[in-house]
Scaffold this active site. Structure first.
Site, PDB file in Angstrom:
ATOM      1  CD  GLU A  39     -48.209  41.480 -41.739  1.00  0.00           C
ATOM      2  OE1 GLU A  39     -49.146  42.247 -41.996  1.00  0.00           O
ATOM      3  OE2 GLU A  39     -47.105  41.866 -41.297  1.00  0.00           O
ATOM      4  NE  ARG A 265     -61.979  45.080 -41.182  1.00  0.00           N
ATOM      5  CZ  ARG A 265     -60.717  44.651 -41.257  1.00  0.00           C
ATOM      6  NH1 ARG A 265     -60.053  44.732 -42.379  1.00  0.00           N
ATOM      7  NH2 ARG A 265     -60.125  44.133 -40.215  1.00  0.00           N
ATOM      8  CE  LYS A 275     -53.559  40.187 -38.422  1.00  0.00           C
ATOM      9  NZ  LYS A 275     -52.844  39.441 -39.448  1.00  0.00           N
TER      10      LYS A 275
HETATM   11  P1  ATP Z   1     -56.194  43.158 -38.890  1.00  0.00           P
HETATM   12  O1  ATP Z   1     -56.707  44.411 -39.545  1.00  0.00           O
HETATM   13  O2  ATP Z   1     -57.093  42.572 -37.893  1.00  0.00           O
HETATM   14  O3  ATP Z   1     -54.791  43.291 -38.393  1.00  0.00           O
HETATM   15  P2  ATP Z   1     -55.393  42.170 -41.371  1.00  0.00           P
HETATM   16  O4  ATP Z   1     -56.289  42.540 -42.473  1.00  0.00           O
HETATM   17  O5  ATP Z   1     -54.140  42.930 -41.202  1.00  0.00           O
HETATM   18  O6  ATP Z   1     -56.206  42.106 -40.026  1.00  0.00           O
HETATM   19  P3  ATP Z   1     -54.340  39.838 -42.574  1.00  0.00           P
HETATM   20  O7  ATP Z   1     -53.572  38.784 -41.924  1.00  0.00           O
HETATM   21  O8  ATP Z   1     -53.657  40.744 -43.518  1.00  0.00           O
HETATM   22  O9  ATP Z   1     -55.025  40.663 -41.419  1.00  0.00           O
HETATM   23  O10 ATP Z   1     -55.652  39.260 -43.226  1.00  0.00           O
HETATM   24  C1  ATP Z   1     -55.745  38.057 -43.960  1.00  0.00           C
HETATM   25  C2  ATP Z   1     -57.011  38.102 -44.765  1.00  0.00           C
HETATM   26  O11 ATP Z   1     -58.137  38.206 -43.900  1.00  0.00           O
HETATM   27  C3  ATP Z   1     -57.049  39.309 -45.672  1.00  0.00           C
HETATM   28  O12 ATP Z   1     -57.490  38.889 -46.955  1.00  0.00           O
HETATM   29  C4  ATP Z   1     -58.053  40.228 -45.036  1.00  0.00           C
HETATM   30  O13 ATP Z   1     -58.750  40.945 -46.028  1.00  0.00           O
HETATM   31  C5  ATP Z   1     -58.974  39.258 -44.297  1.00  0.00           C
HETATM   32  N1  ATP Z   1     -59.598  39.893 -43.125  1.00  0.00           N
HETATM   33  C6  ATP Z   1     -58.977  40.539 -42.119  1.00  0.00           C
HETATM   34  N2  ATP Z   1     -59.870  41.044 -41.245  1.00  0.00           N
HETATM   35  C7  ATP Z   1     -61.101  40.689 -41.696  1.00  0.00           C
HETATM   36  C8  ATP Z   1     -62.440  40.911 -41.242  1.00  0.00           C
HETATM   37  N3  ATP Z   1     -62.696  41.594 -40.135  1.00  0.00           N
HETATM   38  N4  ATP Z   1     -63.452  40.390 -41.980  1.00  0.00           N
HETATM   39  C9  ATP Z   1     -63.196  39.697 -43.089  1.00  0.00           C
HETATM   40  N5  ATP Z   1     -61.975  39.448 -43.579  1.00  0.00           N
HETATM   41  C10 ATP Z   1     -60.929  39.941 -42.900  1.00  0.00           C
HETATM   42 MG    MG Z   2     -52.906  43.378 -42.783  1.00  0.00          MG
END
Ligand code: ATP
Ligand code: MG
Length: 566
Positions: A39, A265, A275
């Site tokens: 995102e 994760r 983020k």
């Molecule tokens: P955050 O929780 O840090 O805001 P998010 O999951 O909202 O991260 P996205 O942009 O939605 O961030 O994530 C893109 C992809 O990266 C998704 O498939 C998510 O599952 C993966 N992802 C996010 N954080 C991690 C992590 N710590 N380890 C592995 N994969 C991750």
């Molecule tokens: Mg997200």
């Protein structure tokens, strides 16, 4: 790594699923299609590197393809700056999505048509409950939800309201389009999930065309289906959403519906990986920006001097599993050091200088010694180091009154200057306050290159730089951003655990002149001091700035071992 060893590595659970699907012809044309769906509401962090390596890595391994999909369904938080940084970071890691660059917003028209169709079939309704009421009606993990009074609106009425939602006739929060599934489902995500909400915000790509935006659980599976994704891989927190995912991909009776698989994760000690929190640190100036070298963002570690190879090695050592855990920061640093040891050009830099005057060395004379760029690399080149009468060594390499076991320079003691000569300290020169300003030494002209005809041995070797042929530069000594293993674990506020020594600036360090040729992206080692790089943002020709990537040894885990802490 040799092919043989690679082959011998056991398959992770995702590879097993894929190989099984390929063997039983469940994959159209045998082509594996994955996607990385960030995102664009912030910069990528180290956790995302794991997801990128898994998704692009599987596509590479099975000769399929991986799509980049910007999951842009929340215009209020998304920005072009983020989109550009995400693309740049993925490229830096060495992955290529080719022509397969997609945006969830590309599918807004299709999603809208699907929503209309659901209404027509009686599978979706417009709800006028307020967000608070909706929460109340939703029930809890132990109690079923209640049907909304609007659940049985007629199809005509639903159609009319949804059109008017789209046309901007209602304020935000007044109406929501919901799927009609089951308010008594044990899975809360199946209790009539929202499909569309009203939002008046300019979208980075669609501008003001829409004032209704589709929700993640509706958008994501359908985007996957449209693109022909075969394996939709995400993190464990989406496990409970899988029934909603399956519901959405079944809407159109798609022949080869994509499937969702979840992995744990990546969490790293001493780091925050959200983020939202990283944005808070940026907005409140706890760091200089998303690319501050202390940030666990891809742009931060890039600027810090980590290489993509080191990060890929790290992620591969961590592995792919279904159980959440915490990986120690020192494992990441270990991978960074392993990699830099092979790559970094060795230079001499004096960070805390003390002047040395070699009384028996002719004034004005300059001699050049050859220094190997990297003794760990058999194809390593060489560079020249200027030697003069006045030099700098580190303050800690001299003691006027040596403690027991001190083998470096002290009056009457002989040491080796790396690449150059043996020197013996004779006397010190002090200022009015009694601080040592220079150490007078003599050198042995017979010891050129580091040994003498009589074969005598010395115990200490110091690095040094010429006081005249030298680069004066700023050095930024970076350390972990957080002191605590889990920031906020004791007080509940992660800000309490910020490390006040995460950045120590040395405004004037002395570095051998060869360093003036270094460019951002070069990997350097300042002998005995650590790994360094040229700062890509603040360094100029007139004022070079070097960032410490990491120390040479893991003094931190050694210290912990000494103290018996696990
Ligand atoms: P955050 O929780 O840090 O805001 P998010 O999951 O909202 O991260 P996205 O942009 O939605 O961030 O994530 C893109 C992809 O990266 C998704 O498939 C998510 O599952 C993966 N992802 C996010 N954080 C991690 C992590 N710590 N380890 C592995 N994969 C991750
Ligand atoms: Mg997200």
């Amino acid at each position: 790594m040799s092919e043989e060893i690679k082959e011998a590595k056991p398959l992770n659970f995702l590879e097993k699923i894929i190989e099984d699907d390929l063997a039983s012809n469940r994959v159209p044309n045998g082509e594996i299609v994955t996607r990385f769906p960030p995102e664009p509401n912030g910069y990528l962090h180290i956790g995302h590197i794991k997801s990128i390596c898994i998704n692009f890595g599987l596509a590479e391994k099975y000769k399929g393809r991986c799509h980049l999909r910007l999951d842009d369904t929340n215009p209020a938080k998304e920005d072009m700056e983020y989109i550009n940084s995400i693309k740049d970071d993925i490229k830096w890691l060495g992955f290529d999505w080719g022509n397969y660059e997609y945006y969830a917003s590309d599918y807004y028209d299709q999603l809208y048509e699907i929503a209309l169709d659901l209404i027509r079939k009686g599978k979706a309704y417009v709800d006028s409950l307020t967000p608070e009421q909706m929460k109340e009606y939703r029930g809890t993990l132990t109690e079923p939800g209640k049907n909304s009074p609007d659940r049985d609106r007629s199809i005509e009425e639903n159609m009319d309201l949804f059109l008017r939602m789209k046309n901007g006739e209602f304020p935000e929060g007044t109406y929501t389009l919901r799927a009609k599934i089951d308010m008594a489902s044990p899975n809360i995500n199946m209790r009539d999930p929202a499909l569309y909400r009203i939002k008046y915000a300019e979208h980075p790509r669609t501008g003001n065309k829409w004032c209704i935006y589709p929700m993640y659980d509706f958008t994501h599976p359908i985007s996957d289906a449209i693109e022909g994704i075969t394996h939709s891989i995400c993190t464990l927190e989406f496990e409970d959403h899988r029934p909603a995912y399956d519901w959405a991909t079944e809407i159109d009776n798609i022949e080869h519906a994509p499937h969702q698989y979840e992995f744990a994760r990546l969490n790293i000690s001493h780091c925050l990986m959200s983020k939202r929190r990283l944005l808070y640190l940026v907005n409140n100036n706890f760091v200089s920006g998303w690319d501050d070298p202390r940030m666990p963002t891809v742009s931060g570690i890039r600027r810090r001097g980590y290489s993509p190879e080191a990060m890929k090695d790290f992620v591969s050592r961590v592995g792919v599993a279904k159980v959440e855990g915490m990986v120690d920061y020192s494992l990441m640093e270990f991978c960074v050091r392993e990699d830099l040891n092979k790559k970094a050009k060795r230079l001499m830099a004096v960070l805390d200088p003390l002047k040395i005057i070699i009384d028996n060395y002719p004034e004005g004379q300059v001699e050049y010694f050859e220094a190997e760029d990297n003794p760990e690399d058999e194809n390593s080149g060489k560079h020249k180091v200027a030697f003069t009468r006045e030099l700098y060594i580190e303050k800690e390499d001299f003691m006027e009154e040596p403690v027991k076991g001190y083998h470096r320079l002290y009056p009457g003691n002989e040491i080796r200057l790396k690449h150059a000569y043996y020197i013996t300290a004779n006397s010190v020169e002090k200022d009015a306050d009694g601080n040592i300003v220079a150490v007078h030494c003599t050198y042995d002209p017979e010891s050129k290159g580091g040994s003498t005809p009589d074969g005598r041995k010395v115990r200490g070797t110091s690095h040094w730089v010429s006081a005249e042929h030298v680069l004066e530069a700023e050095v930024r000594q970076y350390d972990k951003l957080f002191k605590a293993e889990v920031p906020g674990s004791t007080t509940g506020n992660y800000l309490d655990d910020l490390n006040p020594e995460s950045l120590v600036i040395l405004p004037k360090a002395y570095i051998e002149l060869e360093a003036a040729n270094a460019k951002p992206g070069d990997y350097l080692q300042f002998i005995r001091n650590g790994y360094y790089c040229v700062d890509s943002k603040d360094s100029t020709e007139d004022h070079m700035v070097f960032n410490r990537t990491c120390t040479l040894k893991d003094s931190w885990s050694k210290m912990k071992a000494k103290m018996g802490i696990k």
